[in-house]
Scaffold this motif. Structure first.
Motif, PDB file in Angstrom:
ATOM      1  N   GLY A  38      56.551  78.927  75.136  1.00 56.74           N
ATOM      2  CA  GLY A  38      56.733  77.493  75.268  1.00 56.74           C
ATOM      3  C   GLY A  38      58.018  77.182  76.010  1.00 56.74           C
ATOM      4  O   GLY A  38      58.942  77.994  76.038  1.00 56.74           O
ATOM      5  N   GLU A  39      58.068  75.993  76.607  1.00 60.13           N
ATOM      6  CA  GLU A  39      59.266  75.594  77.316  1.00 60.13           C
ATOM      7  C   GLU A  39      60.390  75.292  76.321  1.00 60.13           C
ATOM      8  O   GLU A  39      60.178  75.274  75.114  1.00 60.13           O
ATOM      9  CB  GLU A  39      58.990  74.367  78.202  1.00 60.13           C
ATOM     10  N   ASN A  40      61.613  75.049  76.816  1.00 57.36           N
ATOM     11  CA  ASN A  40      62.720  74.665  75.943  1.00 57.36           C
ATOM     12  C   ASN A  40      62.344  73.368  75.228  1.00 57.36           C
ATOM     13  O   ASN A  40      61.835  72.429  75.838  1.00 57.36           O
ATOM     14  CB  ASN A  40      63.996  74.452  76.756  1.00 57.36           C
ATOM     15  N   ALA A  42      60.127  73.204  72.788  1.00 52.37           N
ATOM     16  CA  ALA A  42      58.736  73.248  72.333  1.00 52.37           C
ATOM     17  C   ALA A  42      58.620  73.427  70.822  1.00 52.37           C
ATOM     18  O   ALA A  42      57.567  73.180  70.248  1.00 52.37           O
ATOM     19  CB  ALA A  42      57.979  74.369  73.043  1.00 52.37           C
ATOM     20  N   GLU A 163      64.281  84.688  71.907  1.00 52.37           N
ATOM     21  CA  GLU A 163      64.764  84.938  73.270  1.00 52.37           C
ATOM     22  C   GLU A 163      65.671  86.177  73.303  1.00 52.37           C
ATOM     23  O   GLU A 163      66.836  86.106  73.721  1.00 52.37           O
ATOM     24  CB  GLU A 163      65.534  83.718  73.794  1.00 52.37           C
ATOM     25  N   HIS A 195      60.236  82.728  77.123  1.00 47.47           N
ATOM     26  CA  HIS A 195      59.635  81.928  78.195  1.00 47.47           C
ATOM     27  C   HIS A 195      59.271  82.839  79.368  1.00 47.47           C
ATOM     28  O   HIS A 195      58.867  82.373  80.426  1.00 47.47           O
ATOM     29  CB  HIS A 195      60.597  80.825  78.653  1.00 47.47           C
ATOM     30  N   HIS A 211      53.881  73.464  72.552  1.00 46.93           N
ATOM     31  CA  HIS A 211      54.269  72.398  73.483  1.00 46.93           C
ATOM     32  C   HIS A 211      54.596  71.151  72.666  1.00 46.93           C
ATOM     33  O   HIS A 211      53.761  70.661  71.894  1.00 46.93           O
ATOM     34  CB  HIS A 211      53.125  72.110  74.460  1.00 46.93           C
ATOM     35  N   ASN A 234      50.844  82.771  82.925  1.00 44.78           N
ATOM     36  CA  ASN A 234      51.507  81.529  83.319  1.00 44.78           C
ATOM     37  C   ASN A 234      50.469  80.466  83.692  1.00 44.78           C
ATOM     38  O   ASN A 234      50.571  79.309  83.258  1.00 44.78           O
ATOM     39  CB  ASN A 234      52.445  81.781  84.497  1.00 44.78           C
ATOM     40  N   MET A 238      49.784  76.876  81.623  1.00 49.72           N
ATOM     41  CA  MET A 238      49.847  75.562  82.273  1.00 49.72           C
ATOM     42  C   MET A 238      48.503  74.855  82.205  1.00 49.72           C
ATOM     43  O   MET A 238      48.445  73.632  81.993  1.00 49.72           O
ATOM     44  CB  MET A 238      50.294  75.722  83.729  1.00 49.72           C
TER      45      MET A 238
END
Length: 250
Positions: A38-40, A42, A163, A195, A211, A234, A238
Motif C-alpha cells: 500500500g502507499e504511504n 494506507a 519497511e 511499497h 488503500h 504493480n 493499481m
C-alpha cells in the motif's frame, strides 16, 4: 496464527477524527509469509502496531497465537519480534553486542543462549567486524542490520517487519531477503509491509493490499496472478484500486 476481525482504528487529530483502519478482516496461518502492500498512509504501520499490541483497536479484535491483543499482550510479546521502519530501538552509547545482550536479557535468555544467538546473528549479517563498536557511529545500513538482529534475538515464532529494507543498500537488502527465505524454511510466520512490489513478489506466499485504511485484496499470490492473467504486481495493485473506485462511484 494471526486473526484480524473487523478491525477499525480511529485517531483524534486536533478536533478531527481520522480513521486509519476501516473494518479490516483477514488471517495469517502458521508458517505463512504475508506482504502488506500500500502507499504511504494506507494503514500498514497502524495495522502492524495493532498486531504487536502497541495500539488498541477502536473496534474489532486481533488474536495472535491464540491470545487477544487487549487481554494478553504480554503473552503475545514473548512470541513476536517487531521492527518498525525508522525506529531501530538501539542505544547509541552501547556497542552492537551490548545492545543485543540487553534485549536478550529482557527476553529472559541465559548468558549461554545470548552468546550463541549473537554469534549466529553476527555471522548471518556480517556484523563481526563492528560488533564491539558503539552504535552511535554506525551507518544507517549497519544500524538496520543490528536492529533486525535485535528483532530476532529471542528466536520469535512470529515476526513483523515494517519497511525493513528502507535505507539499506543493494547488498544489505539481499542479505535481508536471504534472511526471510531462511526464516520461512524454519517455519516462522512473517508479516512485512513494503511499497516495493518486487520484494513482495520474491518473498511472499500471500499478499494483503491496503488503500486508505481498507483491505482491497487478500489472498495467495499465485492464484492472484492466475486470476489477473499477469505477474505484474504493480499493475494488479493499481487496477484493483481503479476497480474499487469505480464500484464506489456506481
Amino acid at each position: 496464527m494471526i486473526m484480524i476481525n473487523e478491525v477499525t482504528k480511529t485517531f483524534q487529530d486536533k478536533k478531527q477524527f481520522v480513521t486509519a483502519l476501516k473494518h479490516v478482516t483477514f488471517s495469517v496461518k502458521k508458517g505463512e509469509t504475508v506482504g502488506l502492500l500500500g502507499e504511504n498512509g494506507a494503514g500498514k504501520t497502524t495495522l502492524l502496531r495493532t498486531i504487536a499490541t502497541l495500539l488498541a483497536p477502536s473496534e474489532g479484535t486481533v488474536t495472535v497465537a491464540g491470545f487477544n491483543t487487549i487481554a494478553d499482550p504480554n503473552e503475545i510479546k514473548k512470541r513476536i519480534g517487531v521492527l518498525f521502519g525508522g525506529e531501530t530501538g538501539l542505544y547509541d552509547r552501547l556497542t552492537a553486542r551490548e545492545n543485543l545482550e540487553y534485549f536478550a536479557m529482557l527476553y529472559g535468555l541465559s548468558k549461554h543462549e545470548t552468546k550463541v544467538r549473537i554469534n549466529d546473528l553476527a555471522k548471518m549479517f556480517g556484523m563481526k567486524d563492528y560488533l564491539d563498536r558503539k552504535v552511535g557511529k554506525f551507518s544507517k545500513g549497519m544500524r538496520q542490520k543490528v536492529a533486525i538482529a535485535r528483532t530476532l534475538i529471542h528466536d520469535p515464532e512470529i515476526i513483523l517487519f515494517d519497511e525493513p529494507t528502507t535505507g539499506l543498500d543493494i547488498t544489505s537488502s539481499n542479505v535481508f531477503r536471504q534472511l526471510v527465505h531462511q526464516l520461512k524454511s524454519e517455519g516462522k510466520t512473517i508479516v512485512f509491509s513494503s511499497h516495493i512490489m518486487e520484494e513482495v513478489a520474491l518473498l511472499c506466499d500471500n499478499v494483503a493490499m491496503m488503500h486508505k485504511g481498507e483491505l482491497v485484496h487478500h489472498g495467495n499470490l499465485e492464484k492472484l496472478y492466475q486470476s489477473e492473467s499477469t505477474r505484474d504486481l504493480n499493475y494488479i495493485f493499481m487496477s484493483k484500486l481503479v476497480r474499487r473506485d469505480e464500484n464506489y462511484a456506481s
